[in-house]
Design an enzyme around this catalytic site. Structure first.
Site, short mmCIF file in Angstrom:
data_model
loop_
_atom_site.label_atom_id
_atom_site.label_comp_id
_atom_site.label_asym_id
_atom_site.label_seq_id
_atom_site.Cartn_x
_atom_site.Cartn_y
_atom_site.Cartn_z
N ARG A 162 0.83 -1.21 0.00
CA ARG A 162 0.00 0.00 0.00
C ARG A 162 0.87 1.26 0.00
O ARG A 162 0.57 2.25 0.68
CB ARG A 162 -0.94 0.05 1.22
CG ARG A 162 -1.99 -1.05 1.27
CD ARG A 162 -3.02 -0.90 0.16
NE ARG A 162 -4.15 -1.78 0.35
CZ ARG A 162 -4.20 -3.06 -0.04
NH1 ARG A 162 -3.14 -3.60 -0.65
NH2 ARG A 162 -5.28 -3.76 0.15
N SER A 237 -10.72 -0.99 3.41
CA SER A 237 -9.94 -1.10 4.66
C SER A 237 -9.58 0.30 5.14
O SER A 237 -9.00 1.08 4.38
CB SER A 237 -8.64 -1.86 4.42
OG SER A 237 -8.90 -3.14 3.94
N GLU A 333 -5.14 3.81 6.30
CA GLU A 333 -4.82 3.58 4.89
C GLU A 333 -5.48 4.67 4.05
O GLU A 333 -5.00 5.03 2.99
CB GLU A 333 -5.37 2.19 4.52
CG GLU A 333 -4.77 1.58 3.31
CD GLU A 333 -5.80 1.03 2.37
OE1 GLU A 333 -6.48 1.84 1.71
OE2 GLU A 333 -5.91 -0.19 2.30
N1 EPU Z 1 -9.99 -10.76 10.45
C1 EPU Z 1 -10.70 -10.93 11.62
N2 EPU Z 1 -11.86 -10.23 11.79
C2 EPU Z 1 -12.34 -9.39 10.84
C3 EPU Z 1 -11.63 -9.22 9.65
C4 EPU Z 1 -10.46 -9.91 9.47
O1 EPU Z 1 -10.30 -11.68 12.50
O2 EPU Z 1 -13.41 -8.80 11.09
C5 EPU Z 1 -8.72 -11.51 10.27
C6 EPU Z 1 -8.87 -12.98 9.92
O3 EPU Z 1 -7.82 -13.62 10.59
C7 EPU Z 1 -8.63 -13.02 8.44
C8 EPU Z 1 -7.60 -11.92 8.25
O4 EPU Z 1 -7.98 -10.94 9.21
O5 EPU Z 1 -8.12 -14.25 8.04
C9 EPU Z 1 -7.56 -11.32 6.87
O6 EPU Z 1 -8.85 -10.80 6.53
P1 EPU Z 1 -9.25 -10.52 5.00
O7 EPU Z 1 -8.92 -11.68 4.15
O8 EPU Z 1 -10.67 -10.03 5.00
O9 EPU Z 1 -8.26 -9.38 4.55
P2 EPU Z 1 -7.72 -8.06 5.28
O10 EPU Z 1 -6.30 -8.29 5.67
O11 EPU Z 1 -8.66 -7.59 6.32
C10 EPU Z 1 -6.71 -7.10 3.06
C11 EPU Z 1 -6.75 -5.84 2.29
C12 EPU Z 1 -8.05 -5.70 1.53
C13 EPU Z 1 -8.15 -6.87 0.58
C14 EPU Z 1 -8.10 -8.17 1.39
C15 EPU Z 1 -8.06 -9.40 0.53
C16 EPU Z 1 -5.36 -4.25 3.54
C17 EPU Z 1 -5.33 -3.04 4.40
N3 EPU Z 1 -6.56 -4.70 3.19
O12 EPU Z 1 -7.73 -7.04 4.04
O13 EPU Z 1 -8.00 -4.50 0.78
O14 EPU Z 1 -9.36 -6.83 -0.17
O15 EPU Z 1 -6.89 -8.20 2.18
O16 EPU Z 1 -6.82 -9.49 -0.09
O17 EPU Z 1 -4.30 -4.77 3.18
C18 EPU Z 1 -8.56 -2.17 0.84
O18 EPU Z 1 -7.34 -1.95 0.79
O19 EPU Z 1 -9.41 -1.24 0.90
C19 EPU Z 1 -9.02 -3.55 0.89
C20 EPU Z 1 -10.32 -3.88 1.03
#
Ligand code: EPU
Length: 337
Positions: A162, A237, A333
């Site tokens: 990012r 995010s 972000e």
């Molecule tokens: N998790 C929780 N609770 C929640 C949400 C997430 O425990 O309410 C934990 C879980 O362990 C899960 C992990 O977080 O396995 C990862 O969650 P998720 O796959 O939803 O991805 P994220 O890390 O929350 C990132 C990006 C997203 C992107 C997704 C999928 C960032 C800041 N965000 O989210 O990007 O769509 O991965 O690759 O890196 C964005 O940048 O606006 C965005 C939506």
């Protein structure tokens, strides 16, 4: 060049914050952009793109330049790969679907990300194991100080998580006018290892997916977890996933055995911010119209009439609680203006 006065920015930011711009100009060509920059007594300006990574907390006094330059085409095709160019104002998801409909691979994991093409290199958008840098070929940008069009290679963009040159050394110095991406025509390299994609494809009974199959799986996953900004205001995010030293991670893991972590290079570990926020009790939290999404704790939402200030206060209380509980600093972000 028609500068409009006192324009509500509600339709121009995906949080749906109703704040005005004192002056607003839609930019539909690079030439108009160059003319604005050459104006004698050039006013202070603010470059607005898709407004999908933006939290407005005050009216904008600067001249808003709304980037809406359209156009996309295939620049080169060597039979194996194609170079696709899109102007800054093109909608990102439409570019993804357009490239897939021509059988091109590379953008499937990045389907349904809100926003316009011109801002994608700034924060190196990413989802489901793929980042823009994986397909990035070049971009063109107007150098504000000189009005010159400059070309940037992937190395010069210096992409990170990012992050890019445009957020660091180049901040405020350039306006991206177009991007070019290298996409595959044959031998597509699909990234389906991200857990949810695999299970979505298996559920659909697909064993040898096409890029379009992967995009459809990604779209289904996003729709099940992430709110549609047209229905519920949000900016994806809100925070970055924090990256901490593996030593610090191991110490925390002793205290919180369930803490997830993804090893990175240089003895660092990425911790999912969504997990930290959920464990701090904020998932589904709501105060007035400012809230934390019920299905994804990393996404702040505007249920209707929340102000930017209210959303900012919510973000700050999340940061405080996570800092006090885990000693981890969450960095936004989104751009807070
Ligand atoms: N998790 C929780 N609770 C929640 C949400 C997430 O425990 O309410 C934990 C879980 O362990 C899960 C992990 O977080 O396995 C990862 O969650 P998720 O796959 O939803 O991805 P994220 O890390 O929350 C990132 C990006 C997203 C992107 C997704 C999928 C960032 C800041 N965000 O989210 O990007 O769509 O991965 O690759 O890196 C964005 O940048 O606006 C965005 C939506």
């Amino acid at each position: 060049m028609e500068i409009q006065k006192n324009v509500s920015l509600k339709p121009y930011n995906t949080f749906g914050i109703d704040l005005p711009a004192q002056e607003f100009l839609e930019i539909e060509s690079v030439t108009t952009l160059q003319q604005v920059l050459q104006l004698a007594n050039r006013p202070e300006f603010f470059v607005l793109s898709g407004g999908s990574n933006l939290l407005l907390t005050a009216p904008l006094k600067a001249l808003v330049l709304y980037m809406n330059i359209q156009g996309k085409e295939i620049l080169k095709d060597d039979g194996q790969t194609a170079i696709v160019q899109a102007m800054a104002g093109e909608n990102w998801h439409e570019l993804v679907m357009w490239s897939l409909s021509m059988g091109l691979g590379g953008l499937e994991n990045l389907a349904l990300i809100p926003g316009k093409c011109g801002t994608t290199p700034i924060q190196n958008i990413g989802a489901y194991g793929v980042e823009l840098k994986d397909v990035f070929y070049a971009c063109e940008a107007l150098e504000i100080a000189t009005g010159r069009i400059c070309r940037f290679t992937p190395e010069e963009c210096n992409f990170g998580y990012r992050d890019s040159f445009f957020k660091r050394e180049g901040k405020g110095a350039y306006i991206i006018t177009s991007i070019a991406l290298r996409l595959s025509k044959t031998n597509h390299k699909l990234s389906t290892s991200y857990g949810a994609i695999q299970s979505e494809l298996s559920q659909r009974g697909i064993e040898s997916p096409t890029p379009m199959d992967v995009a459809e799986a990604v779209i289904a996953i996003r729709q099940s977890k992430l709110p549609d900004p047209k229905v519920l205001g949000n900016s994806g995010s809100f925070f970055k996933n924090p990256v901490i030293s593996t030593t610090e991670y191991t110490a925390l893991k002793n205290r919180f055995p369930e803490l997830p972590g993804y090893p990175q290079k240089d003895e660092m570990t990425k911790v999912p911010a969504g997990w930290l926020i959920e464990k701090c009790g904020f998932k589904g939290y709501r105060k007035g119209d400012a809230g934390v999404h019920v299905k994804q704790a990393l996404v702040l939402v505007n249920y209707g009439t929340a102000s930017g200030q209210e959303l900012l206060e919510l973000a700050q209380s999340i940061q405080d609680k996570v800092r006090n509980t885990y000693g981890i600093e969450l960095t936004p972000e989104v751009n807070i203006i």
